[in-house]
Design an enzyme around this catalytic site. Structure first.
Site, short mmCIF file in Angstrom:
data_model
loop_
_atom_site.label_atom_id
_atom_site.label_comp_id
_atom_site.label_asym_id
_atom_site.label_seq_id
_atom_site.Cartn_x
_atom_site.Cartn_y
_atom_site.Cartn_z
N GLU A 1 0.88 -1.17 0.00
CA GLU A 1 0.00 0.00 0.00
C GLU A 1 0.92 1.22 0.00
OE1 GLU A 1 -2.68 2.54 3.11
OE2 GLU A 1 -2.95 0.37 3.19
N ARG B 1 1.42 10.25 0.84
CA ARG B 1 1.96 11.22 1.79
C ARG B 1 3.16 11.94 1.20
NH1 ARG B 1 2.21 7.48 7.27
NH2 ARG B 1 0.08 6.72 7.20
N LYS C 1 -11.29 -0.11 6.90
CA LYS C 1 -10.00 -0.07 7.58
C LYS C 1 -10.23 0.45 9.00
CE LYS C 1 -5.78 2.76 7.19
NZ LYS C 1 -5.02 3.63 6.27
#
Length: 207
Positions: free
Chosen positions: A41, A45, A129
């Site tokens: 994943e 960022r 999640k």
């Protein structure tokens, strides 16, 4: 055809990565794939996230790649264009969820409360999640949510080699997101052999 949830269940641990240099994507991907972790994943960022995904996808076409920390529709488009298999968001943003649903593209949004689980279910989602897992109550909170709601979870945030077994023991948990096998300094320093060792250790631990 194997579904996303089936693939996540088989993998058990999804490495969550922040890449500062897109050129690191291929050696990092190699360290993951060659040591039994055919997934990643890549979080948005950092400015080079999309290019890193592109590089990883070209080098490892069969790898399961998600885009994490997706906050805007533009990032959804960028991630899909780069070649990801699914989208992950840190929180539950109905606008982002609907945008992905309209594109018929898998999204796993972040939740950490009963109200957010219900909002996700209202939009037809069956997998969410649990984030940030440990600060949000960890194992006990997740067990409480799993006892009430017919959804599956991917806990991320504070998951480590010390507690991953407890999370995976919860039947409603598909897989855990983790960063412990990918220390940012090791990535920056190009310590691919050491990263490979940590990845192999994680894979063996959850096997």
């Amino acid at each position: 055809m194997t579904t996303l949830n089936e693939k996540l269940t088989q993998l058990k641990v999804i490495p969550v990565i922040a890449i500062d240099n897109a050129d690191d994507a291929i050696p990092l991907g190699k360290a993951l794939v060659e040591n039994g972790m055919n997934c990643a994943e890549v979080t948005f960022r950092t400015p080079c996230a999309a290019q890193a995904i592109r590089n990883m996808r070209e080098a490892f076409p069969d790898m399961l790649i998600g885009a994490g920390t997706i906050l805007t529709p533009a990032q959804v488009d960028e991630a899909i264009e780069a070649g990801v298999d699914f989208i992950v968001s840190p929180g539950f943003n109905p606008k982002i969820v609907q945008y992905c649903l309209d594109k018929d593209f898998p999204i796993i949004p972040g939740i950490n409360s009963p109200s957010l689980v219900e909002q996700a279910m209202e939009m037809g989602l069956k997998t969410v999640k649990f984030f940030p897992a440990e600060p949000s109550g960890g194992i006990q909170m997740l067990k409480a949510l799993a006892a009430v709601y017919p959804v599956t979870f991917m806990p991320t945030g504070g998951v480590s080699l010390k507690n991953v077994d407890e999370y995976l023991a919860i039947p409603a948990v598909l897989a855990c997101g983790g960063t412990w096998m990918l220390p940012p300094k090791m990535i920056a320093d190009g310590q691919w052999d050491e990263i490979g060792r940590l990845v192999k250790e994680a894979v063996a631990h959850v096997a």
